[in-house]
Design an enzyme around this catalytic site. Structure first.
Site, mmCIF file in Angstrom:
data_model
loop_
_atom_site.group_PDB
_atom_site.id
_atom_site.type_symbol
_atom_site.label_atom_id
_atom_site.label_comp_id
_atom_site.label_asym_id
_atom_site.label_seq_id
_atom_site.Cartn_x
_atom_site.Cartn_y
_atom_site.Cartn_z
ATOM 1 N N GLU A 171 0.837 -1.207 0.000
ATOM 2 C CA GLU A 171 0.000 0.000 0.000
ATOM 3 C C GLU A 171 0.872 1.259 0.000
ATOM 4 O O GLU A 171 2.082 1.204 0.242
ATOM 5 C CB GLU A 171 -0.942 0.011 1.206
ATOM 6 C CG GLU A 171 -0.237 0.155 2.542
ATOM 7 C CD GLU A 171 -1.145 0.761 3.620
ATOM 8 O OE1 GLU A 171 -1.676 1.873 3.396
ATOM 9 O OE2 GLU A 171 -1.305 0.128 4.678
ATOM 10 N N VAL A 208 -5.440 0.257 2.678
ATOM 11 C CA VAL A 208 -5.599 -1.198 2.557
ATOM 12 C C VAL A 208 -6.757 -1.503 1.609
ATOM 13 O O VAL A 208 -6.619 -2.315 0.680
ATOM 14 C CB VAL A 208 -5.820 -1.842 3.946
ATOM 15 C CG1 VAL A 208 -6.264 -3.293 3.807
ATOM 16 C CG2 VAL A 208 -4.541 -1.758 4.773
ATOM 17 N N LYS A 234 -4.213 -1.983 15.482
ATOM 18 C CA LYS A 234 -3.830 -1.131 16.616
ATOM 19 C C LYS A 234 -4.974 -0.997 17.585
ATOM 20 O O LYS A 234 -6.130 -0.963 17.167
ATOM 21 C CB LYS A 234 -3.554 0.273 16.096
ATOM 22 C CG LYS A 234 -2.207 0.483 15.530
ATOM 23 C CD LYS A 234 -1.913 1.976 15.557
ATOM 24 C CE LYS A 234 -0.529 2.240 15.025
ATOM 25 N NZ LYS A 234 -0.430 2.047 13.586
HETATM 26 N N1 PSU Z 1 -2.998 1.646 10.484
HETATM 27 C C1 PSU Z 1 -1.686 1.834 10.665
HETATM 28 N N2 PSU Z 1 -0.975 2.509 9.730
HETATM 29 C C2 PSU Z 1 -1.563 3.008 8.605
HETATM 30 C C3 PSU Z 1 -2.963 2.794 8.423
HETATM 31 C C4 PSU Z 1 -3.635 2.113 9.383
HETATM 32 O O1 PSU Z 1 -1.152 1.388 11.650
HETATM 33 O O2 PSU Z 1 -0.882 3.635 7.785
HETATM 34 C C5 PSU Z 1 -3.617 3.292 7.155
HETATM 35 C C6 PSU Z 1 -3.829 2.131 6.172
HETATM 36 O O3 PSU Z 1 -3.654 2.625 4.871
HETATM 37 C C7 PSU Z 1 -5.274 1.755 6.394
HETATM 38 C C8 PSU Z 1 -5.865 3.107 6.658
HETATM 39 O O4 PSU Z 1 -5.882 1.120 5.297
HETATM 40 O O5 PSU Z 1 -4.924 3.787 7.452
HETATM 41 C C9 PSU Z 1 -7.203 3.021 7.349
HETATM 42 O O6 PSU Z 1 -7.792 4.281 7.349
HETATM 43 P P1 PSU Z 1 -9.315 4.413 7.784
HETATM 44 O O7 PSU Z 1 -9.333 4.045 9.230
HETATM 45 O O8 PSU Z 1 -9.623 5.872 7.534
HETATM 46 O O9 PSU Z 1 -10.096 3.492 6.915
#
Ligand code: PSU
Ligand code: MN
Length: 310
Positions: free
Chosen positions: A25, A106, A159
């Site tokens: 990604e 992702v 996380k």
């Molecule tokens: N979690 C991490 N590092 C990241 C992300 C999530 O520890 O860089 C990024 C990934 O690209 C994941 C996105 O797909 O954040 C999720 O964002 P959202 O919660 O807005 O869907």
């Protein structure tokens, strides 16, 4: 091939020859880590994938083109330019239609990898159901993508900015298997364990490849979560991290951060609050995921060839 998609020569060759390819990604580069650590890590991760016998394929939307396999110049742009848009499923058509540039999450990467026919994808952590989602409805599009797109995602769990219990429930509802590598728990990104059991423990890349192949051969569409715990020596102390995460969540609430800004805000806050310790952990775990992902990609290709020759 789809006129919106541009697969690099190296990746196209590997796919045509059924060689192992690992999708990567780019939101982790643009919004997940600060410059220049982001660029350096992206390059090191790609090198690890090559050392383990697979071809790395980072995805992004560059000036309206869906790119699979990026040049060093393209990686540098994503790592250093401020106006790069975080691209999840909902953003892709807009970016492609209007010639914009975005880094894929992702969900976005799974979509692009699916278009290109890449079955294995390595990242750090997936998005999930956020804490307090019962009132905010903040549930990452990553989970819906896992429900529908045939790509296996290797990550270090999720996380604890997320509600891990609700994330597992959501994945269960959507029929997404969660397999943990050499542990029976869902790892919590910074730590090797959580209080949540995984669906199944798997111990070898070959086992994982067999599950992936069997799932899709049965017509069970959608992704899989392969959770690889952070290496022991890089894991952070749980109570310390929980405290940092609580502070980050409080601040996000105070500043009324919403929608796609939530996750980048929390990551940045935690990075600063831990004086870079979280970044070091993040780098260590993605490298470890890259090695495992390349092994899974190789095992999957072997498995496909064996099945086809029967
Ligand atoms: N979690 C991490 N590092 C990241 C992300 C999530 O520890 O860089 C990024 C990934 O690209 C994941 C996105 O797909 O954040 C999720 O964002 P959202 O919660 O807005 O869907
Ligand atoms: Mn969200």
């Amino acid at each position: 091939m789809n006129p919106y998609v541009d697969i690099s020569k190296e990746v196209a060759y590997a796919l045509a020859e059924n060689l192992p390819v690992v999708a990567l990604e780019s939101t982790i580069i643009s919004h997940g880590m600060p410059y220049p650590h982001n660029l350096q890590t992206a390059e090191e991760v790609a090198a690890i994938i090559r050392e383990h016998g697979a071809v790395p394929a980072t995805t992004a939307i560059m000036d309206g083109k869906i790119k699979v396999g990026l040049t060093k110049e393209e990686l540098t742009r994503l790592a250093s330019e401020k106006e790069v848009i975080k691209a999840s499923r909902k953003d892709i058509a807009y970016l492609a239609a209007l010639g914009k540039t975005g880094a894929t999450t992702v969900a976005g990467t799974m979509f692009c990898a699916g278009l290109a026919g890449i079955p294995v994808f390595v990242t750090g952590g997936i998005g999930g159901v956020h804490r307090g989602a019962e009132s905010t409805m903040d549930i990452s599009a990553d989970l819906e993508e896992l429900a529908q797109t045939n790509v296996a995602v290797i990550c270090a769990g999720a996380k604890s900015i997320l509600d891990l219990g609700l994330t597992l429930e959501y994945l269960e509802t959507k029929g997404v298997p969660v397999l943990s590598y050499q542990t029976d728990q869902l790892p919590a990104f910074f730590t090797r364990s959580s209080t949540f059991p995984s669906n199944y423990q798997v111990n070898h890349p070959e086992e994982i490849a067999a599950v992936i192949d069997t799932k899709w051969s049965l017509g069970l569409d959608g992704g899989l979560v392969i959770a690889n715990p952070i290496p022991e020596h890089s894991a952070l102390e749980e109570s310390y991290m929980n405290q940092m995460i609580d502070e980050a969540l409080q601040e996000a609430g105070k500043q009324n951060i919403t929608q796609k800004d939530v996750t980048p805000f929390l990551l940045d806050f935690i990075h600063k609050a831990t004086q870079g310790k979280s970044l070091q952990a993040n780098i260590a775990l993605i490298k470890s995921n890259a090695a495992l992902g390349a092994e899974i990609a190789a095992a999957y290709q072997k498995q496909r060839q064996t099945v086809q020759s029967i």
